[in-house]
Design an enzyme around this catalytic site. Structure first.
Site, PDB file in Angstrom:
ATOM      1  N   ASP A   1      -2.342 -10.555  -2.371  1.00 54.05           N
ATOM      2  CA  ASP A   1      -2.920 -10.115  -1.097  1.00 54.05           C
ATOM      3  C   ASP A   1      -4.409  -9.808  -1.318  1.00 54.05           C
ATOM      4  O   ASP A   1      -4.818  -9.460  -2.434  1.00 54.05           O
ATOM      5  CB  ASP A   1      -2.188  -8.848  -0.638  1.00 54.05           C
ATOM      6  CG  ASP A   1      -2.610  -8.354   0.737  1.00 54.05           C
ATOM      7  OD1 ASP A   1      -1.902  -8.652   1.702  1.00 54.05           O
ATOM      8  OD2 ASP A   1      -3.656  -7.666   0.830  1.00 54.05           O
TER       9      ASP A   1
ATOM     10  N   HIS B   1       0.824  -1.226   0.000  1.00 53.03           N
ATOM     11  CA  HIS B   1       0.000   0.000   0.000  1.00 53.03           C
ATOM     12  C   HIS B   1       0.851   1.265   0.000  1.00 53.03           C
ATOM     13  O   HIS B   1       0.331   2.354  -0.262  1.00 53.03           O
ATOM     14  CB  HIS B   1      -0.940   0.032   1.210  1.00 53.03           C
ATOM     15  CG  HIS B   1      -1.965  -1.055   1.209  1.00 53.03           C
ATOM     16  ND1 HIS B   1      -2.859  -1.225   0.173  1.00 53.03           N
ATOM     17  CD2 HIS B   1      -2.239  -2.042   2.102  1.00 53.03           C
ATOM     18  CE1 HIS B   1      -3.641  -2.272   0.435  1.00 53.03           C
ATOM     19  NE2 HIS B   1      -3.284  -2.792   1.589  1.00 53.03           N
TER      20      HIS B   1
ATOM     21  N   HIS C   1      -6.039  -7.273  -0.428  1.00 57.53           N
ATOM     22  CA  HIS C   1      -6.242  -5.862  -0.746  1.00 57.53           C
ATOM     23  C   HIS C   1      -5.470  -5.462  -2.000  1.00 57.53           C
ATOM     24  O   HIS C   1      -4.363  -5.963  -2.236  1.00 57.53           O
ATOM     25  CB  HIS C   1      -5.780  -4.994   0.428  1.00 57.53           C
ATOM     26  CG  HIS C   1      -6.423  -5.357   1.739  1.00 57.53           C
ATOM     27  ND1 HIS C   1      -5.843  -6.244   2.627  1.00 57.53           N
ATOM     28  CD2 HIS C   1      -7.605  -4.973   2.288  1.00 57.53           C
ATOM     29  CE1 HIS C   1      -6.637  -6.375   3.688  1.00 57.53           C
ATOM     30  NE2 HIS C   1      -7.715  -5.630   3.507  1.00 57.53           N
TER      31      HIS C   1
ATOM     32  N   ASP D   1      -4.282 -12.939   3.461  1.00 61.63           N
ATOM     33  CA  ASP D   1      -5.547 -12.457   4.039  1.00 61.63           C
ATOM     34  C   ASP D   1      -6.746 -12.820   3.156  1.00 61.63           C
ATOM     35  O   ASP D   1      -7.881 -12.424   3.433  1.00 61.63           O
ATOM     36  CB  ASP D   1      -5.510 -10.942   4.347  1.00 61.63           C
ATOM     37  CG  ASP D   1      -4.749 -10.125   3.332  1.00 61.63           C
ATOM     38  OD1 ASP D   1      -4.413 -10.657   2.252  1.00 61.63           O
ATOM     39  OD2 ASP D   1      -4.493  -8.935   3.611  1.00 61.63           O
TER      40      ASP D   1
HETATM   41  N1  Q9C Z   1      -8.741  -0.824   9.940  1.00 64.06           N
HETATM   42  C1  Q9C Z   1      -2.413  -5.299   4.141  1.00 64.06           C
HETATM   43  O1  Q9C Z   1      -3.023  -6.358   4.120  1.00 64.06           O
HETATM   44  N2  Q9C Z   1      -7.585  -1.266   7.168  1.00 64.06           N
HETATM   45  N3  Q9C Z   1      -2.986  -4.171   4.575  1.00 64.06           N
HETATM   46  C2  Q9C Z   1      -8.761  -2.072   6.981  1.00 64.06           C
HETATM   47  C3  Q9C Z   1      -9.160  -2.093   9.419  1.00 64.06           C
HETATM   48  C4  Q9C Z   1      -6.585  -1.380   6.200  1.00 64.06           C
HETATM   49  C5  Q9C Z   1      -4.338  -4.155   5.019  1.00 64.06           C
HETATM   50  C6  Q9C Z   1      -9.763  -1.886   8.063  1.00 64.06           C
HETATM   51  C7  Q9C Z   1      -6.197  -2.771   5.852  1.00 64.06           C
HETATM   52  C8  Q9C Z   1      -4.827  -2.787   5.239  1.00 64.06           C
HETATM   53  C9  Q9C Z   1      -0.971  -5.245   3.765  1.00 64.06           C
HETATM   54 ZN    ZN Z   2      -4.045  -7.201   2.653  1.00 61.42          ZN
END
Ligand code: Q9C
Ligand code: ZN
Length: 347
Positions: free
Chosen positions: A199, A163, A201, A288
């Site tokens: 991933d 990200h 996301h 994830d």
């Molecule tokens: N606060 C990666 O898997 N937030 N990043 C989602 C919870 C961001 C995930 C809601 C999630 C980022 C590397």
């Molecule tokens: Zn992720």
């Protein structure tokens, strides 16, 4: 499989992230890497080595100088504001959205936090810089080992990276490890590299870094950004720009997607990579996508990760796996090591 690992990752241990209006314990915690490491050792998947330090100049191939400068000095600056801050993480709370200026670096610390970030879920801590730098070392070392003849390598890093853009952190990420690995491969002589991001996301940072380039093919399979983080990037119509047109491929899938549909998307992605004749592959390896993940919406099972590794291995490319997300800590070791074992045993 040569694994690069530095225990300094544990120096980045955020206390809390902003989640649905409350501060909750961070999902991205040191135990994640510890569990992967012990499963790697238990299954004897090969050597685990401490990476060599890479010069800051290697980071400047991907990240802006002023962003790196900020990250290196952010913690002391935060503590200088108030000695009591030494016991508190720094979280951003104000951002230069449309109509506000992001060309000038403000003097105020929280204004700088906002300039260099995208969300309030990513605490900056006393050990963030050292941990993130150690992670970047792992990624660049994993890439370099491919140039020295290794077939597959693994950068067991955290915080994750995909990200993070050239000048911002967010989504638990500070330095874009996968981008640094890909750039190192190119700088060391590879002509074209693919980054396959699996991933849950979308890898918005990686996409934005290479969006106008044709030497890095970026392909991502992820939760549909209309409902899933990072929300503002990762749609199917984002195909690259200028020289990079055709070198960005997004495969968004709806919440609830199960193994069969996800594996078909992987097939599409692998065919695109093979058709592009790349010299090496970097895999942004998040798990994830697992059914038990606490913040994600796909339904993959642990056994699927063996198939995923096998399919990636079938492309027969020098491959550097770079660890990203995955928050079901109890299963994280099995899921990650399944991918690596599948890769090693591919026909
Ligand atoms: N606060 C990666 O898997 N937030 N990043 C989602 C919870 C961001 C995930 C809601 C999630 C980022 C590397
Ligand atoms: Zn992720």
């Amino acid at each position: 499989m040569l694994t690069f690992y530095n225990e300094q990752h544990s120096l980045h241990a955020g206390q809390a992230e902003m989640y649905r209006g409350a501060l909750v314990p961070c999902f991205e915690k040191p135990e994640r890497a510890d569990f992967v490491l012990s499963e790697l050792q238990r299954r004897n998947l090969g050597q685990i080595v401490i990476p060599q330090c890479v010069p800051l100049m290697s980071l400047e191939r991907i990240h802006s100088q002023r962003y790196l400068e900020f990250l290196r000095h952010a913690w002391p600056e935060w503590v200088a504001l108030d000695p009591a801050n030494a016991t508190r993480d720094a979280l951003p709370s104000v951002w230069p959205v449309r109509t506000l200026r992001s060309d000038l670096e403000p003097v105020n610390f929280s204004a700088k936090m906002g300039l260099y970030s995208m969300d309030s879920g990513t605490p900056l801590t006393s050990g963030t810089w050292v941990a993130a730098k150690a992670g970047a070392d792992c990624a660049v070392n994993a890439a370099h080992a491919l140039r020295l003849g290794e077939r597959g390598t693994f950068a067991l890093t955290r915080p994750p990276g995909h990200h993070a853009g050239s000048d911002f952190f967010g989504g638990y990420c500070f330095l874009n490890n996968a981008a640094l690995a890909a750039q190192h491969l190119l700088d060391d002589g590879a002509r074209r590299v693919a980054i396959l991001d699996i991933d849950y996301h979308h890898g918005n940072g990686t996409q934005s870094i290479f969006y106008e380039r044709n030497d890095v093919l970026f392909i991502s399979i992820h939760g549909d950004p209309r409902t899933e983080f990072p929300f503002y990037l990762g749609h199917a119509d984002e195909t690259g720009q200028g020289a990079g047109l055709g070198f960005n491929v997004n495969i968004p899938l709806p919440v609830g997607t199960g193994s069969a549909t996800w594996l078909m998307a992987l097939e599409t992605a692998c065919l695109r990579i093979t058709a592009n004749k790349v010299d090496a592959l970097v895999v942004s390896l998040g798990v994830d996508t697992f059914a038990g993940d606490p913040i994600s919406g796909f339904q993959l099972q642990s056994a699927d990760y063996l198939r995923i590794g096998e399919r990636i291995g079938t492309m027969a490319l020098p491959t550097a796996f770079v660890f990203e997300g995955g928050y079901a800590v109890n299963e994280i070791g099995v899921n990650v090591v399944n991918v690596l074992e599948g890769f090693e045993t591919a026909p």
